[in-house]
Write a protein that holds these residues in place. Structure first.
Motif: not given
Length: 707
Positions: A38-53
């Motif tokens: 679950t830690c790795i899967q969460q890390r994969i998902r978190e990468k999309f949070e910074s796209l607004e920059e």
């Protein structure tokens, strides 16, 4: 007791079986547990949070005042977004594994936590995350080192001309850029959308060129006559400007228009398929398959800068919508998991093991064993089902034998996609169409049932690194419920095998040594190979690797390529035969972030036990070295020997060379990636030294003893 050729090859494979495959299976099981955590899967998902920059980058692209800058900013935007999505390093790592058939789990540096039996899954996850964080900086250093390599290579090969240099640069960048297995879906969506915006430009751009064609008549007129003609056929002249239809760029003054159309550089001819070719070129550029230099030349030759306002009219509104697309993608990706199937990963490793035996030993019973394992893998793949709503299973990727490239490096490849048995007939037809859209130059596509599984089969013509191309769209394939991908020919029968006994050789002074299955060979002095000497490797026998060419064809194609050697262990040789020689990120003559492939013009230097292990078969001692050809245009550094007894202060360790100053050939190459014949290094022979006495007692190896 003499050992026959098949026994030697079998021993090489068996040693791989004893050392490589048990370790590989254990590492693969542990890696799947890590990846699905679950830690790795969460890390994969978190990468999309910074796209607004990326809003400022979108604005810069929108405000570009030339077409070249607009397209360049657009391409950079896509690359930056992909890098941001992939910066966790997980996708990059996964893509490399698919490229190498998971061999990377035991050859990748700093993955010792996979082999340690003293760690639990949670501890391995923590160490893997640390490995990825270290890799992010390493990736940045590697990219910088790669760009330096490209610039050096271009300076050293300026004699090629711009067309050849641009093509070679494009191929090197494509081989290097194997990141983003999971993020590729998003970037492909963006590129496909922007490509669709080109279609409404068709009528406007073609009309503009047709109007320019008619404008050539004006070229023969005086400026006064041209002004009168334009006033009565195009529009009024007011305040020094010609009123023109919106399909035409604005020219200042009738005289300027007359001068412009009288200039050969202003002629814009229409050829059949012109717009489709233009659209395709721009799409390839955005997809990183064309260089900036090629884009600049294309825009100049086609005079596309005159059409900037047309491109702005269609692209700028899309750029404004892009931020909404980013938000939409974030919402869709939220909670999504891409997992690996342990069953399929282990099944692929078993199949690869059978494939090696089948193609190297060429025994009918081994070919049949490989077929059985392949059939079972396909059947099991179709039955795989997800257990959670927001979960997608990443398909396994298997490589058979790939057809050899033609003279232009293109080849036609067969790719099969095994679909989930849960799909209905209508959905399967839709999936076939969507799969075809993921690839360029699809020559045919079909759907059929094989071994009880529904398979989509396509043939594509490509000069790309196909393993990278397939790996990079793997998440899109997972969303389409593709469970397995088979690339190449898996029939084996009637196709080429790995070895070509017709060119097996045994080298000795005056050809005194004999061995079953080998032709005795000797030559004095040296042969010229692309300006470098090639000395007879006396005391060695060569197992020839099939490169798909006759002797005459091989000589014609590679006669100007240098001959060099690469010492290796038998089990590592199997990975090299599958994927090429892999660049190391650790070694002499490189700095942080760099990688290198190390070769030597001396087979004796390459056979040092540090590089080429020593093993016993019956009452014989055996060592292995790979014989390679190196493209004379490939950039490499000639450096001093680094082993004790082979350094500049030592006497020449090889009597064929005057000193030890150029014993190592260092090819700077991105660490963790492989170099192959399309890059300029062809592995074409397995060299074995078979002796009755231990190699350290041979006269030519006295230098080994120096500390």
């Amino acid at each position: 007791m003499e050992i026959n050729p098949v026994e030697l090859l079998e021993e090489m494979l068996q040693r791989g079986e004893q050392t490589v495959f048990p370790t590989l299976r254990k590492c693969a099981e542990r890696f799947v547990d890590i990846f699905n955590d679950t830690c790795i899967q969460q890390r994969i998902r978190e990468k999309f949070e910074s796209l607004e920059e990326f809003q400022p980058d979108i604005t810069r692209c929108k405000n570009a005042n030339t077409l070249f800058n607009k397209l360049k900013h657009l391409k950079q935007l896509f690359e930056d977004m992909e890098d941001k999505i992939a910066e966790s390093g997980i996708e990059s790592f996964l893509s490399r594994l698919f490229n190498t058939g998971f061999i990377g789990l035991i050859t990748e540096e700093n993955l010792d936590f996979l082999t340690s039996d003293d760690l639990g899954t949670a501890q391995r996850v923590e160490k893997f995350l640390h490995y990825l964080e270290h890799g992010a900086q390493k990736k940045e250093d590697t990219r910088r080192a790669f760009e330096e390599y490209i610039e050096t290579w271009k300076r050293n090969n300026i004699r090629w001309g711009s067309v050849a240099i641009n093509k070679a640069e494009r191929e090197m960048r494509a081989n290097f850029d194997n990141e983003g297995a999971l993020s590729e879906k998003f970037i492909l969506q963006l590129i496909n959308e922007i490509t669709a915006k080109f279609e409404p430009l068709r009528d406007k751009l073609v009309a503009a060129r047709e109007t320019y064609g008619r404008g050539l008549v004006v070229a023969s007129l005086t400026s006064e006559a041209a002004s009168w003609l334009l006033k009565n056929t195009v529009g009024e002249v007011a305040h020094g400007e010609v009123a023109v239809p919106t399909a035409l760029p604005l020219f200042v003054g009738a005289k300027k228009l007359a001068d412009a159309v009288s200039c050969p550089n202003a002629t814009r001819a229409i050829t059949p398929g012109w717009f489709d070719n233009t659209s395709r070129f721009i799409t390839q550029y955005l997809n990183n398959r064309k260089t900036d230099g090629e884009l600049s030349a294309f825009i100049r030759n086609e005079k596309l800068e005159l059409d900037l306002h047309h491109f702005k009219e269609h692209i700028d509104p899309w750029l404004i919508e892009l931020s909404h697309k980013i938000n939409e993608f974030k919402r869709n990706a939220f909670g999504k998991s891409y997992i690996l199937s342990k069953e399929m990963v282990l099944s692929e490793i078993d199949r690869m093991h059978a494939l090696l035996y089948a193609i190297i030993l060429n025994k009918p019973e081994l070919v049949e064993e490989h077929r059985r394992k392949l059939d079972k893998m396909v059947q099991d793949a179709a039955k795989l089902q997800t257990t959670k709503e927001h979960e997608s299973i990443l398909p396994s990727i298997s490589f058979g034998q790939l057809s050899l490239p033609g003279g232009n490096r293109e080849r036609v490849l067969l790719i099969k996609f095994v679909l989930s048995s849960s799909l209905g007939q209508k959905a399967m037809n839709e999936v076939m169409s969507k799969i075809s859209n993921l690839f360029d130059n699809v020559e045919s596509s079909s759907k059929k049932v094989e071994n009880g599984a529904t398979v989509v089969e396509i043939k594509i013509r490509t000069d790309d690194n196909i393993s990278t191309k397939v790996a990079r769209c793997i998440s899109s394939l997972a969303d389409l419920q593709v469970r397995a991908v088979l690339v190449g020919d898996f029939g084996l029968c009637g196709f080429r095998h790995a070895m070509n006994p017709a060119f097996n050789r045994i080298y000795s002074i005056n050809s005194v040594d004999k061995a079953e299955g080998f032709k005795s060979t000797h030559f004095s002095g040296s042969l010229d190979r692309g300006g470098e000497p090639y000395f007879c490797p006396n005391g060695w026998r060569r197992y020839s690797i099939d490169v798909g060419l006759t002797g005459a064809e091989f000589e014609a194609k590679y006669k100007n390529w240098h001959v060099a050697y690469h010492g290796t262990e038998g089990h590592i040789a199997m990975a090299i035969l599958l994927n090429g020689i892999r660049a190391s990120g650790q070694g002499c003559f490189i700095v942080a972030g760099q990688g290198a492939v190390y070769l030597s013009p001396s087979i004796e230097y390459s056979s040092h036990p540090r590089y080429a292990g020593i093993w016993q078969i019956k009452d014989k001692y055996v060592q292995m070295v790979l014989q390679v050809r190196v493209d004379r245009n490939l950039v490499f550094e000639k450096r001093q020997g680094t082993l004790s007894g082979a350094q500049p202060i030592d006497p020449p360790m090889d009597s064929n060379f005057l000193s030890n100053n150029e014993l190592e050939w260092v090819i700077k190459w991105p660490p963790g990636t492989s170099i192959s014949s399309t890059d300029g290094v062809l592995v074409y022979g397995i060299m074995l030294r078979v002796t009755d006495q231990h190699p350290n007692t041979l006269p030519q190896n006295v230098w080994w003893a120096k500390k």
